[in-house]
Structure formats: structure tokens, C-alpha cells
Write an enzyme that holds these catalytic residues in place. Sequence first.
Site, PDB file in Angstrom:
ATOM      1  N   SER A 138      -2.041   1.087  11.602  1.00 57.28           N
ATOM      2  CA  SER A 138      -2.164   2.096  10.553  1.00 57.28           C
ATOM      3  C   SER A 138      -1.811   3.481  11.086  1.00 57.28           C
ATOM      4  O   SER A 138      -1.839   3.718  12.299  1.00 57.28           O
ATOM      5  CB  SER A 138      -3.600   2.126  10.016  1.00 57.28           C
ATOM      6  OG  SER A 138      -3.944   0.885   9.433  1.00 57.28           O
ATOM      7  N   GLY A 162      -9.406  23.733  -4.761  1.00 52.37           N
ATOM      8  CA  GLY A 162      -8.072  23.178  -4.577  1.00 52.37           C
ATOM      9  C   GLY A 162      -8.115  21.790  -3.965  1.00 52.37           C
ATOM     10  O   GLY A 162      -9.159  21.121  -3.976  1.00 52.37           O
ATOM     11  N   HIS A 203       1.188  -9.710  13.635  1.00 46.82           N
ATOM     12  CA  HIS A 203       1.376  -8.458  12.887  1.00 46.82           C
ATOM     13  C   HIS A 203       0.342  -8.338  11.775  1.00 46.82           C
ATOM     14  O   HIS A 203      -0.280  -7.284  11.606  1.00 46.82           O
ATOM     15  CB  HIS A 203       2.789  -8.400  12.308  1.00 46.82           C
ATOM     16  CG  HIS A 203       3.029  -7.196  11.444  1.00 46.82           C
ATOM     17  ND1 HIS A 203       3.251  -5.935  11.967  1.00 46.82           N
ATOM     18  CD2 HIS A 203       3.020  -7.042  10.089  1.00 46.82           C
ATOM     19  CE1 HIS A 203       3.398  -5.065  10.973  1.00 46.82           C
ATOM     20  NE2 HIS A 203       3.255  -5.713   9.831  1.00 46.82           N
ATOM     21  N   GLU A 243      -8.160   2.434  10.551  1.00 44.36           N
ATOM     22  CA  GLU A 243      -8.337   2.656   9.112  1.00 44.36           C
ATOM     23  C   GLU A 243      -9.075   1.478   8.484  1.00 44.36           C
ATOM     24  O   GLU A 243      -8.755   0.317   8.729  1.00 44.36           O
ATOM     25  CB  GLU A 243      -6.956   2.808   8.464  1.00 44.36           C
ATOM     26  CG  GLU A 243      -6.994   2.896   6.951  1.00 44.36           C
ATOM     27  CD  GLU A 243      -5.618   2.640   6.329  1.00 44.36           C
ATOM     28  OE1 GLU A 243      -5.541   2.650   5.103  1.00 44.36           O
ATOM     29  OE2 GLU A 243      -4.654   2.438   7.074  1.00 44.36           O
ATOM     30  N   ARG A 288       2.941   0.903   3.330  1.00 49.59           N
ATOM     31  CA  ARG A 288       3.653  -0.303   3.733  1.00 49.59           C
ATOM     32  C   ARG A 288       3.851  -1.244   2.541  1.00 49.59           C
ATOM     33  O   ARG A 288       3.052  -1.258   1.597  1.00 49.59           O
ATOM     34  CB  ARG A 288       2.895  -1.034   4.836  1.00 49.59           C
ATOM     35  CG  ARG A 288       1.626  -1.722   4.380  1.00 49.59           C
ATOM     36  CD  ARG A 288       0.923  -2.459   5.518  1.00 49.59           C
ATOM     37  NE  ARG A 288       0.367  -1.527   6.486  1.00 49.59           N
ATOM     38  CZ  ARG A 288       0.819  -1.419   7.727  1.00 49.59           C
ATOM     39  NH1 ARG A 288       1.802  -2.167   8.145  1.00 49.59           N
ATOM     40  NH2 ARG A 288       0.258  -0.557   8.562  1.00 49.59           N
ATOM     41  N   GLY A 308     -13.991  27.327  -3.407  1.00 51.08           N
ATOM     42  CA  GLY A 308     -12.628  26.882  -3.690  1.00 51.08           C
ATOM     43  C   GLY A 308     -12.615  25.512  -4.339  1.00 51.08           C
ATOM     44  O   GLY A 308     -13.472  24.669  -4.046  1.00 51.08           O
ATOM     45  N   GLN A 338      -7.324  -4.080   1.261  1.00 53.41           N
ATOM     46  CA  GLN A 338      -6.000  -4.270   0.675  1.00 53.41           C
ATOM     47  C   GLN A 338      -5.425  -5.634   1.043  1.00 53.41           C
ATOM     48  O   GLN A 338      -4.776  -6.289   0.226  1.00 53.41           O
ATOM     49  CB  GLN A 338      -5.081  -3.136   1.124  1.00 53.41           C
ATOM     50  CG  GLN A 338      -5.485  -1.781   0.547  1.00 53.41           C
ATOM     51  CD  GLN A 338      -4.878  -0.597   1.296  1.00 53.41           C
ATOM     52  OE1 GLN A 338      -4.397  -0.738   2.425  1.00 53.41           O
ATOM     53  NE2 GLN A 338      -4.883   0.570   0.675  1.00 53.41           N
ATOM     54  N   THR A 384       0.862  -1.183   0.000  1.00 58.75           N
ATOM     55  CA  THR A 384       0.000   0.000   0.000  1.00 58.75           C
ATOM     56  C   THR A 384       0.899   1.232   0.000  1.00 58.75           C
ATOM     57  O   THR A 384       2.126   1.114  -0.037  1.00 58.75           O
ATOM     58  CB  THR A 384      -0.916   0.021   1.239  1.00 58.75           C
ATOM     59  OG1 THR A 384      -0.125   0.361   2.391  1.00 58.75           O
ATOM     60  CG2 THR A 384      -1.579  -1.334   1.471  1.00 58.75           C
ATOM     61  N   CYS A 385       0.298   2.407   0.083  1.00 60.55           N
ATOM     62  CA  CYS A 385       1.097   3.626   0.074  1.00 60.55           C
ATOM     63  C   CYS A 385       1.918   3.778   1.350  1.00 60.55           C
ATOM     64  O   CYS A 385       2.908   4.510   1.377  1.00 60.55           O
ATOM     65  CB  CYS A 385       0.214   4.853  -0.131  1.00 60.55           C
ATOM     66  SG  CYS A 385      -1.111   5.012   1.078  1.00 60.55           S
TER      67      CYS A 385
END
Length: 420
Positions: A114, A196, A104, A119, A58, A194, A125, A55-56
Site C-alpha cells: 500500500s 476546509g 502479491h 494500511e 489499484r 476552520g 476491500q 480501489t482508488c
Amino acid sequence: MSTSNEAQILVLGWNFRGASGVVRERVAFTAEEVRDGLRRMLGDGLVSESVIVSTCHRSEIYGLGSGERTGEELARFVSEWRGLDRGALEQAGFRRFGAEAARHLFRVAAGLDSMALGESEVLGQVRQALSIARETGSTRAVLHRLFESAVHAGKRVRTETEIAVHPLSIASIAVELADKVFGDLPDRTLLLLGSGETGTLFARHALEAGLRDLRIANRTREHAEDLAAKIGARVVPWEGVARELPSVDVVVGTTASPEPVVRRSDVEAAMRQRRGRPMFFLDLAMPPDIDPGVKGIYNVFAYDLDGLEEVAAGNRRRRVREVPRAEQILEEELERFFGWFGNLSVIPTVTDLKRRLEEIRDGELSRLSAEERERLRPLAESLVAKLLHEPMRRLKSESDAAKKLDRVEAIRHLFDLDRE
């Protein structure tokens, strides 16, 4: 856990706790790279089973192998595969074996390991990682059962505790608060000031919550049009924000304007036209987009960043309070898994020990004459059976999975059952 040649669960990983963003980026794998890595590890004989979770935050390689030796081989494999210095790679990563490796994974699936406690996305995932491994043919009985058990444990944690109930992100909290004010957010109208990064994030959360009428106002109209085209919203003129207020229920400020975009007088005028129907203001901008004075208007609900951070802090505390119960659930599910895994280990150990004792018996009998062998064989066979009976009975009846595994490993070591 021991590090004998007996098959052992292990994990080699890098996550946000110990690895820098640069290292995590280098060991992040696409789905196709995961498939390639799984095939290569099996083809090279590094492991008998493997699953990769990437994942982003791990990247973790789970395997079934021979303890520390397999851990060393996997570290070398990743170093060569990704072109990274092995020393730096190992310093940034971690290894766990046996029960700790399984624990783990269970904590990862439950959202306890997380960046944002509880999360939810990580459970999907983990499930996807197992799916890819199954497609690739890199997982069989043990890791398949391990990952299925971890997913089940993660679901239980989310069902039986409130660890994932209270949102932590500012955007999620803001959407939840708006829904609480009105009770039917999908039927309301929202004006976003906005377009952004913050505005885009909030808009996506609102749409996921079912909102159907989303309007965007931005000083640069083209930017508003770009976002509106992507998410299916409607653009309103920047200079017409005050005129829009009477017809909207929720106003969210996310601009970088040096002065308030919405003034108190604008909101007072809008409330007169709305005949007192409530309005909800969320000011995610700094400096504020919405005049702080609107908080004093009857039936106007307004939150700024400080207020939302206060809610977020309270939600974090609520989640932390759920951790002990979540840990208890994980231990229950780990006990079930290792009960199964322990029995899986007992069967070949019983067979191997019986074979070893029979080898010793036959070796000693072979020293005798044919007549003596014939006369003493029943006695020798009886002694082997009696020697096996009590240890095997105790091994099979042990209800503590960890003790059972320890005893299996002790027997294999003492009788050298893993000798080639």
C-alpha cells in the site's frame, strides 16, 4: 512457474507504483462494473474462476487460467472493455503467475503493498472483492481458498505485529496524541478552527474516535454551518474564539489566516479560568493559527506541523521494523495454501498419468495376437503399477509445496498430459 495448459493462478493489475492517475481512473471499476466484468470473462471462457480487486489506488484481476496465454487474453479484454490502447495499458500494468500471483495478493491484504505501509482499509476491500465474486458465481474452490487464506494472513499480520498500530496520517496522529494527553478523549470538548479539507478530515477522525462535543469556528459562518450540519457539530462565532477557550480542552487550527488566531495572552487567560486543567493545541495550519509562544505555558501541550511530521516519521520507522515478521507470517500462510493447492493438483495428475501409461500398455498389447495378449497382460499391468508407484509416492509425500507444484508441472509436460 510454467505456462502449460494446466490451470494456474494469475493476476493482471495496475497500481500506484506503475500506473498514472489517468490510467488508474480508466481501469477503476464500480461494484456493478466488477460484476459485469466477472460475468463476461467467464462467459467468454477467458478464465475458469476470477476475482477483481478495485480501489482508488489499484485495480487487479485475479484468474485461474493457462498462464501467459490467459494473461494475453485478459489484457486484450480490458483494453477493449475500457477503450484503452493495449500497448499503453500493458506498459502501465503488471502480470504475475503461480506463487508470485498468490504472494502479491497476500501482500496486498496485509497492507505491505500500500501507499501507506500497513494500511488497514485494504483488508476489507479484499474481503469485499471475494464477496462480490461469490455472489456473481465467478469463484469456486481455488480462488475462494486463495482469498480466504489471504484475508486470514492479513488478520494475522495485524494481530501479531504492530505494522498497523502507529498512525501515519497527520489527522490520525493528532487525534491519538490528544487522546494520550487526556486519556478520555470522548469526554472532552474540541474547538476546530476552520472548516476546509484539513479541518473536515480531522473532525471525522475525532468523531470516529468517539468525541461527542465538537465546536466549529470559521471566518465565513455559512461554511462552518455546512460542515456542522454534516457531522453533528455546533457552530461558535469566529469573533468569540477567545471567549470559548476556557471551556474547551482541545483546539485545532486549520485556517489560512495570515496571523495567529489564538494568541498567548488568550491562552494564559483561559488557563487561569481553568485553574490549571490541561489544554491541548494542534496547529495544522501554515502559517500558524496558534501563537508558538503557548508552548511555554504550564500544562499546555502544543504540536505544530513539524512536530506531527516528526511523530509520523517515527511511526513509519516503527512500521518498517515490523515488515520482516509480517513477511514471515505471509510465507507461513502461503505454504499452507500451496500445500492444499499442490495436493489438489496431484490428484488429477496421478489419474492422468495412470491413464496415459495404460493407453501405452493397451496400444502395445493390441499389436499382439489374442493368445499373446492374454499371456502378457498381467506382466504389462504389473510393469505399469511398478512404474507409477515410486514417482507417485514421492509426489504425494513432498512437503515443500513449491517443489511439489514444480514436479506436478514437470510430469504433465514430460508425459504430455495436457494434450487435447
